[in-house]
Design a protein around this motif. Structure first.
Motif, mmCIF file in Angstrom:
data_model
loop_
_atom_site.group_PDB
_atom_site.id
_atom_site.type_symbol
_atom_site.label_atom_id
_atom_site.label_comp_id
_atom_site.label_asym_id
_atom_site.label_seq_id
_atom_site.Cartn_x
_atom_site.Cartn_y
_atom_site.Cartn_z
ATOM 1 N N GLY A 100 0.719 -1.307 -0.264
ATOM 2 C CA GLY A 100 0.205 0.002 -0.054
ATOM 3 C C GLY A 100 0.805 1.129 -0.073
ATOM 4 O O GLY A 100 2.119 1.210 0.280
ATOM 5 N N PRO A 101 0.293 2.357 -0.480
ATOM 6 C CA PRO A 101 1.075 3.715 -0.322
ATOM 7 C C PRO A 101 1.459 4.108 0.919
ATOM 8 O O PRO A 101 0.572 3.966 1.989
ATOM 9 N N LYS A 102 2.333 5.250 1.108
ATOM 10 C CA LYS A 102 2.690 5.810 2.249
ATOM 11 C C LYS A 102 1.676 7.082 2.085
ATOM 12 O O LYS A 102 1.760 7.645 0.980
ATOM 13 N N CYS A 103 1.071 7.399 3.307
ATOM 14 C CA CYS A 103 0.049 8.719 3.267
ATOM 15 C C CYS A 103 0.086 9.306 4.482
ATOM 16 O O CYS A 103 0.676 8.862 5.561
ATOM 17 N N PHE A 104 -0.454 10.479 4.361
ATOM 18 C CA PHE A 104 -0.758 11.306 5.794
ATOM 19 C C PHE A 104 -1.943 10.985 6.639
ATOM 20 O O PHE A 104 -3.091 10.859 5.943
ATOM 21 N N LEU A 105 -1.729 10.555 7.949
ATOM 22 C CA LEU A 105 -2.639 9.996 8.629
ATOM 23 C C LEU A 105 -3.135 11.221 9.665
ATOM 24 O O LEU A 105 -4.143 11.059 10.301
ATOM 25 N N GLY A 106 -2.496 12.234 9.446
ATOM 26 C CA GLY A 106 -2.595 13.500 10.500
ATOM 27 C C GLY A 106 -1.725 13.577 11.542
ATOM 28 O O GLY A 106 -0.922 12.604 11.708
ATOM 29 N N ASN A 107 -1.853 14.872 12.273
ATOM 30 C CA ASN A 107 -0.750 14.922 13.239
ATOM 31 C C ASN A 107 0.487 14.749 12.847
ATOM 32 O O ASN A 107 1.384 14.108 13.272
ATOM 33 N N ASP A 108 0.885 15.422 11.555
ATOM 34 C CA ASP A 108 2.237 15.210 10.945
ATOM 35 C C ASP A 108 2.780 13.870 10.627
ATOM 36 O O ASP A 108 3.998 13.748 10.801
ATOM 37 N N THR A 109 1.798 12.813 10.636
ATOM 38 C CA THR A 109 2.376 11.513 10.616
ATOM 39 C C THR A 109 2.258 11.047 8.820
ATOM 40 O O THR A 109 1.099 11.223 8.642
ATOM 41 N N TRP A 110 3.322 10.600 8.564
ATOM 42 C CA TRP A 110 3.299 10.023 7.349
ATOM 43 C C TRP A 110 3.926 8.572 7.375
ATOM 44 O O TRP A 110 4.961 8.391 7.980
ATOM 45 N N THR A 111 3.090 7.520 6.971
ATOM 46 C CA THR A 111 3.537 6.204 7.451
ATOM 47 C C THR A 111 2.789 5.345 6.186
ATOM 48 O O THR A 111 1.766 5.826 5.420
ATOM 49 N N TYR A 112 2.926 3.976 6.510
ATOM 50 C CA TYR A 112 2.129 3.160 5.590
ATOM 51 C C TYR A 112 1.394 2.390 6.613
ATOM 52 O O TYR A 112 1.476 1.766 7.476
ATOM 53 N N PRO A 113 -0.030 2.824 6.286
ATOM 54 C CA PRO A 113 -1.079 2.431 7.360
ATOM 55 C C PRO A 113 -1.454 0.847 7.335
ATOM 56 O O PRO A 113 -2.455 0.528 8.001
ATOM 57 N N PHE A 114 -1.470 0.547 5.863
ATOM 58 C CA PHE A 114 -1.779 -0.938 5.577
ATOM 59 C C PHE A 114 -0.972 -2.104 5.907
ATOM 60 O O PHE A 114 0.206 -1.756 5.720
ATOM 61 N N GLN A 115 -1.661 -3.131 5.980
ATOM 62 C CA GLN A 115 -0.784 -4.447 6.272
ATOM 63 C C GLN A 115 -1.062 -5.455 5.352
ATOM 64 O O GLN A 115 -2.271 -5.938 5.392
#
Length: 201
Positions: A117-132
């Motif tokens: 999955g893509p790297k994306c913005f989750l809020g609170n200045d957090t960019w990560t890979y949220p999917f597993q």
């Protein structure tokens, strides 16, 4: 079967595929069709240049070699034009293997990125890979976890899927040319046609 005509047909098919792969990889640098402020927030697989190098640049050289095989006799060898054509066909198998490796590289990178999955913005200045492990593929509700860039999930999924398909097709075509090249090396330029080539009179 005319091995030179078959190789020309394969080369003509690989050229547009390489261009599409190159373009798809370039578009991945603009998630959701937008320019991202910090390039470090792009998915890392984008920087592996699977479409630009693997399905693109590394595929152009084999394609050009295949296109020129029909009229290439390597200036003859041992005073024999037939010998030159056999050598040219043998050389094409080496380029076909290079193309296969490049397409395989793009295919693997695309498969990894689709699963990750893509790297994306989750809020609170957090960019990560949220999917597993590709969980987002069967549950589109998870896509809402990404707050930005807009439409980054379908954008990445679509483009990497295109690269996956292109890489798979290119691998098949290069494998066909390996077989075709070996036949041309062993049997020489045969009569008949391949990929619509007409039987010479």
């Amino acid at each position: 079967m005319c091995t030179g005509s078959c190789a020309k047909c394969l080369g003509g098919t690989l050229i547009p595929l390489a261009l599409f792969g190159f373009l798809a990889n370039v578009l991945l640098f603009f998630p959701g069709g937008k320019v991202i402020e910090d390039n470090s927030n792009l998915s890392e697989e984008v920087w592996y240049f699977g479409g630009i190098l693997g399905s693109g640049v590394l595929m152009i050289f084999p394609a050009l070699v295949f296109l020129g095989l029909k009229n290439n006799n390597c200036c003859g060898c041992c005073g024999s034009e037939g010998c030159g054509k056999r050598f040219a066909m043998f050389t094409s198998t080496i380029f076909a293997v290079i193309g296969f490796v490049g397409a395989g590289y793009s295919f693997v990178i695309s498969a990894i990125s689709i699963n990750k999955g893509p790297k994306c913005f989750l809020g609170n200045d957090t960019w990560t890979y949220p999917f597993q492990n590709g969980d987002y593929l069967s549950d589109q509700a998870l896509w809402n976890m990404c707050k930005g860039p807009p439409d980054v999930v379908p954008w990445n999924l679509t483009l990497f899927s295109i690269l996956l398909v292109i890489g798979g097709i290119q691998m098949i075509l290069c494998a066909v040319q390996v077989i075709n090249g070996l036949l041309g090396t062993l049997c020489g330029e045969c009569q008949g046609g391949c990929c619509g080539a007409e039987r010479p009179v």
